[in-house]
Design a protein around this motif. Structure first.
Motif, PDB file in Angstrom:
ATOM      1  N   ILE A  79       0.857  -1.183   0.000  1.00  0.00           N
ATOM      2  CA  ILE A  79       0.000   0.000   0.000  1.00  0.00           C
ATOM      3  C   ILE A  79       0.890   1.228   0.000  1.00  0.00           C
ATOM      4  CG2 ILE A  79      -1.766   1.317   1.250  1.00  0.00           C
ATOM      5  CD1 ILE A  79      -2.834  -1.259   2.369  1.00  0.00           C
ATOM      6  N   THR A  80       0.566   2.190  -0.838  1.00  0.00           N
ATOM      7  CA  THR A  80       1.362   3.420  -0.932  1.00  0.00           C
ATOM      8  C   THR A  80       0.444   4.620  -0.773  1.00  0.00           C
ATOM      9  OG1 THR A  80       2.993   2.394  -2.379  1.00  0.00           O
ATOM     10  CG2 THR A  80       2.898   4.796  -2.386  1.00  0.00           C
ATOM     11  N   TRP A  81       0.883   5.584   0.053  1.00  0.00           N
ATOM     12  CA  TRP A  81       0.148   6.827   0.245  1.00  0.00           C
ATOM     13  C   TRP A  81       1.003   7.997  -0.231  1.00  0.00           C
ATOM     14  CZ3 TRP A  81       0.377   3.107   4.113  1.00  0.00           C
ATOM     15  CH2 TRP A  81      -0.824   2.535   4.529  1.00  0.00           C
ATOM     16  N   SER A  82       0.375   8.972  -0.847  1.00  0.00           N
ATOM     17  CA  SER A  82       1.022  10.254  -1.114  1.00  0.00           C
ATOM     18  C   SER A  82       0.778  11.165   0.082  1.00  0.00           C
ATOM     19  CB  SER A  82       0.448  10.909  -2.377  1.00  0.00           C
ATOM     20  OG  SER A  82       0.742  10.141  -3.515  1.00  0.00           O
ATOM     21  N   LEU A  83       1.799  11.889   0.511  1.00  0.00           N
ATOM     22  CA  LEU A  83       1.681  12.784   1.656  1.00  0.00           C
ATOM     23  C   LEU A  83       1.243  14.165   1.180  1.00  0.00           C
ATOM     24  CD1 LEU A  83       4.839  11.844   3.753  1.00  0.00           C
ATOM     25  CD2 LEU A  83       2.527  10.929   3.910  1.00  0.00           C
TER      26      LEU A  83
ATOM     27  N   LEU B 201      -3.884  22.669   5.340  1.00  0.00           N
ATOM     28  CA  LEU B 201      -3.698  23.929   6.064  1.00  0.00           C
ATOM     29  C   LEU B 201      -5.036  24.412   6.617  1.00  0.00           C
ATOM     30  CD1 LEU B 201      -1.324  25.729   3.535  1.00  0.00           C
ATOM     31  CD2 LEU B 201      -0.694  24.502   5.618  1.00  0.00           C
ATOM     32  N   PRO B 202      -5.066  24.810   7.884  1.00  0.00           N
ATOM     33  CA  PRO B 202      -6.326  25.295   8.472  1.00  0.00           C
ATOM     34  C   PRO B 202      -6.871  26.489   7.682  1.00  0.00           C
ATOM     35  CG  PRO B 202      -4.661  24.952  10.166  1.00  0.00           C
ATOM     36  CD  PRO B 202      -3.964  24.820   8.847  1.00  0.00           C
ATOM     37  N   GLY B 203      -8.167  26.429   7.408  1.00  0.00           N
ATOM     38  CA  GLY B 203      -8.822  27.532   6.726  1.00  0.00           C
ATOM     39  C   GLY B 203      -8.578  27.590   5.234  1.00  0.00           C
ATOM     40  N   VAL B 204      -7.829  26.648   4.683  1.00  0.00           N
ATOM     41  CA  VAL B 204      -7.536  26.618   3.258  1.00  0.00           C
ATOM     42  C   VAL B 204      -8.324  25.473   2.617  1.00  0.00           C
ATOM     43  CG1 VAL B 204      -5.741  26.418   1.499  1.00  0.00           C
ATOM     44  CG2 VAL B 204      -5.272  27.621   3.649  1.00  0.00           C
ATOM     45  N   GLN B 205      -8.963  25.731   1.475  1.00  0.00           N
ATOM     46  CA  GLN B 205      -9.847  24.752   0.855  1.00  0.00           C
ATOM     47  C   GLN B 205      -9.123  23.696   0.030  1.00  0.00           C
ATOM     48  OE1 GLN B 205     -13.174  24.615   1.488  1.00  0.00           O
ATOM     49  NE2 GLN B 205     -12.627  26.207   2.981  1.00  0.00           N
ATOM     50  N   ARG B 206      -7.820  23.781  -0.043  1.00  0.00           N
ATOM     51  CA  ARG B 206      -7.097  22.784  -0.840  1.00  0.00           C
ATOM     52  C   ARG B 206      -5.934  22.219  -0.025  1.00  0.00           C
ATOM     53  NH1 ARG B 206      -2.384  24.706  -3.280  1.00  0.00           N
ATOM     54  NH2 ARG B 206      -1.980  26.941  -2.941  1.00  0.00           N
ATOM     55  N   THR B 207      -5.448  21.076  -0.485  1.00  0.00           N
ATOM     56  CA  THR B 207      -4.278  20.455   0.143  1.00  0.00           C
ATOM     57  C   THR B 207      -3.062  20.669  -0.742  1.00  0.00           C
ATOM     58  OG1 THR B 207      -4.700  18.337  -0.923  1.00  0.00           O
ATOM     59  CG2 THR B 207      -5.692  18.686   1.251  1.00  0.00           C
ATOM     60  N   VAL B 208      -1.901  20.568  -0.119  1.00  0.00           N
ATOM     61  CA  VAL B 208      -0.650  20.786  -0.831  1.00  0.00           C
ATOM     62  C   VAL B 208       0.204  19.526  -0.724  1.00  0.00           C
ATOM     63  CG1 VAL B 208       1.439  22.192  -0.996  1.00  0.00           C
ATOM     64  CG2 VAL B 208      -0.729  23.253  -0.315  1.00  0.00           C
ATOM     65  N   ALA B 209       0.641  19.025  -1.865  1.00  0.00           N
ATOM     66  CA  ALA B 209       1.484  17.831  -1.857  1.00  0.00           C
ATOM     67  C   ALA B 209       2.828  18.148  -1.231  1.00  0.00           C
ATOM     68  CB  ALA B 209       1.679  17.309  -3.269  1.00  0.00           C
ATOM     69  N   LEU B 210       3.280  17.287  -0.315  1.00  0.00           N
ATOM     70  CA  LEU B 210       4.606  17.439   0.261  1.00  0.00           C
ATOM     71  C   LEU B 210       5.643  16.982  -0.746  1.00  0.00           C
ATOM     72  CD1 LEU B 210       4.169  16.229   3.945  1.00  0.00           C
ATOM     73  CD2 LEU B 210       4.189  18.561   3.065  1.00  0.00           C
ATOM     74  N   ARG B 211       6.714  17.745  -0.838  1.00  0.00           N
ATOM     75  CA  ARG B 211       7.741  17.449  -1.812  1.00  0.00           C
ATOM     76  C   ARG B 211       9.043  17.123  -1.103  1.00  0.00           C
ATOM     77  NH1 ARG B 211       5.815  18.600  -6.664  1.00  0.00           N
ATOM     78  NH2 ARG B 211       7.861  18.431  -7.632  1.00  0.00           N
ATOM     79  N   MET B 212       9.833  16.260  -1.773  1.00  0.00           N
ATOM     80  CA  MET B 212      11.161  15.889  -1.294  1.00  0.00           C
ATOM     81  C   MET B 212      12.121  15.957  -2.465  1.00  0.00           C
ATOM     82  SD  MET B 212      10.280  12.510   1.002  1.00  0.00           S
ATOM     83  CE  MET B 212      12.020  12.140   1.204  1.00  0.00           C
TER      84      MET B 212
END
Length: 573
Positions: free
Chosen positions: A5-9, A13-24
């Motif tokens: 099983i693989t998850w993307s991280l 952010l509180p109050g923000v309607q979208r999520t941001v992909a974590l980058r490495m």
């Protein structure tokens, strides 16, 4: 957890309607920990996105090196891991077993990629990408590729060339990948060089004229066998000084001394096509518009099986698979044949019609059937059993299904539909039986469920008729092997679970399938029960067997090769 099983991280952010992909950073070494019997890995995708994967623990390579022509890997082996180590092909080619040495939490494995043991001899890995992986049980879906430490990854690629094949150990998403090149030199590789060989060098070679040599090909250029082998061996006995060539695709054929290998698609191959006075082939030659047959060249078309299922222009799927242009190409190709071999009387008109062929039919019977009448046939059968480590007293059952046209990968490569339950067969038949599985030459999958003892994959055995000599019971479906095996007089069973579909949709038949010399069986359980009662069933079909051999084996007498050589190669005798 079964599998991976693989998850993307992603960051919420509180109050923000979208999520941001974590980058490495893509070059950041993987972070790997083992917890509660599972491996948890934090790594980056090639695009730099952070992902967490959870899977079974896997070996981690911390040392990779070439030692001469051997590739040596060693590293950490997870505690308690019971698994086999093998090379898995990304192109659905048959897997290759490796034998690791495991001591405590360490393992090592060393192998020669240019000389892998097979039933056909030591051969190089085929062109493509190969992943070192562990397999728990016998389910390919559970394969887990080996991981590698950061310092190993930093040292990649590790390149090595053996003969004309290149072997490069590289990585793909934190996993090791052995990239194997084709059996061609630099000036022959790639579309541009192949175009030059076709459009510039081949026409120039045509102008040089013919020379006294014979070019042979068999089994997709990947084996030494079939009618070509029988013709060559008869010809070499009677004209030992005649130069004979054999086309070898990607190094996948071991040849006896005395015959010269020609690498398929190499410059030497183009030269042989342009200059050999005689050519013996089991299929179509290049059908593209660039190809020309040299004036005076003699082409012997052996085909590769007596027709039972419909072929070529008679194939009902032909229009769905090809265009009218391809149909015209087949007719043009058959017009270039000087001889077409017929294996039996009913096949002569069938083959003429299927290829639109108007040339000379060689009604000699198939040269490959001479093996069933040879004085050394019992010795050959015993040698096959010895090499396969089969007890002389065991009953050998060979399961040899044909391919299914709708089970196709890209190109001329097919998948294996395995309906025979090997585990159930072993439980029912016991240790005094051995079940060999031989897939069609165009099928590239490994056979699932083989254990190397009761059930064995013999698809890489180069000459199937040698296997037939060592077989007590043949289980097949619509394969032309039935005609060859009938020369033994031994029992045949027909596992035709898709008979109606094959008859009405896929191919169709040239004669009523109820005339085959054995029972039709629809399920794996029926096949196993029939094997246990095979003597009784064989007796019940005795009349059908006699009628079958009288019609379809009328020319099989051990002298087909001699008849053909005397007709076609008289100038050399």
């Amino acid at each position: 957890l079964d599998g991976e099983i693989t998850w993307s991280l992603r960051l919420v952010l509180p109050g923000v309607q979208r999520t941001v992909a974590l980058r490495m950073p893509a070059d950041l070494p993987a972070i790997r920990v083992t917890h509660d019997g599972r491996e948890v890995t934090l790594t980056a995708t090639p695009h730099g996105r952070a992902v967490v994967s959870v899977r079974r623990p896997r070996p981690v390579v911390d040392s990779a090196r070439w030692l001469g022509d051997e590739l040596d890997l060693s590293g950490r082996w997870p505690a308690g891991l019971q698994a086999s180590l093998l090379l898995v092909s990304r192109r659905a080619a048959r897997d290759r077993d490796l034998t690791p040495v495991v001591t405590g939490d360490r393992f090592s494995v060393r192998w020669r990629p240019a000389a892998m043991p097979t039933l056909a001899g030591d051969l190089p890995l085929p062109h493509g990408h190969w992943l070192p992986a562990v397999r728990v049980g016998d389910d390919p879906d559970e394969d887990v590729p080996l991981a590698a430490d950061s310092h190993v990854l930093a040292a990649l690629p590790l390149e090595h060339t053996i003969g004309t094949k290149s072997f490069t150990l590289t990585e793909d998403d934190d996993e090791l990948d052995l990239d194997v090149g084709p059996d061609l030199v630099e000036t022959e590789r790639g579309p541009a060089n192949q175009h030059r060989l076709r459009m510039e060098e081949f026409p120039a070679l045509l102008r040089l004229g013919l020379c006294d040599e014979v070019l042979f090909e068999s089994y997709e250029s990947r084996a030494y066998g079939d009618n070509a082998r029988a013709i060559y061996e008869e010809l070499s006995r009677r004209a030992p000084d005649l130069r004979c060539l054999w086309v070898v695709a990607d190094g996948q054929t071991a040849l006896p001394e005395g015959i010269h290998p020609v690498r398929r698609s190499s410059r030497d191959h183009f030269e042989a096509l342009a200059r050999a006075r005689h050519v013996v082939v089991p299929n179509y030659r290049p059908m593209e518009s660039w190809f020309q047959t040299p004036p005076g060249q003699i082409v012997v078309q052996t085909w590769h099986g007596a027709p039972f299922k419909r072929i070529a222009l008679d194939n009902p799927r032909w229009d769905a698979l090809t265009t009218r242009e391809h149909t015209e190409l087949i007719k043009r190709e058959s017009a270039r044949w000087d001889y077409l071999i017929s294996p039996n009387p009913p096949s002569t008109p069938i083959l003429r019609g299927a290829f639109g062929y108007e040339g000379e039919m060689l009604e000699t019977g198939y040269p490959r059937t001479d093996q069933f009448f040879a004085p050394d046939r019992d010795r050959v059968a015993a040698e096959v059993r010895r090499r396969l480590e089969i007890d002389p007293s065991a009953r050998v059952v060979l399961y040899a299904p044909t391919m299914r046209d709708d089970h196709r990968y890209a190109g001329n490569r097919y998948s294996l539909e395995m309906r025979l339950d090997l585990a159930a067969a072993r439980r029912a038949l016991g240790d005094d039986h051995v079940l060999l599985v031989r897939s069609h030459a165009k099928v590239v999958d490994s056979v699932p469920g083989v254990d190397g003892q009761f059930a064995r994959d013999v698809s890489s055995w180069p000459d199937v008729n040698e296997l037939l000599l060592a077989t007590d019971v043949l289980v097949t479906d619509y394969s032309s092997l039935m005609f060859d095996f009938a020369n033994t007089g031994r029992p045949m069973l027909f596992f035709t679970y898709d008979l109606a579909d094959y008859r009405d949709r896929l191919r169709g038949f040239y004669f009523d399938p109820q005339r085959v010399p054995g029972p039709h069986l629809s399920t794996s359980d029926e096949v196993v029960a029939a094997i246990r009662d095979v003597e009784s069933l064989h007796a019940q079909h005795a009349n059908a067997y006699r009628e079958f051999t009288a019609e379809f084996n009328a020319w099989d007498d051990g002298h087909a090769s001699a008849r053909l050589v005397e007709r076609v190669f008289a100038d050399y005798l």
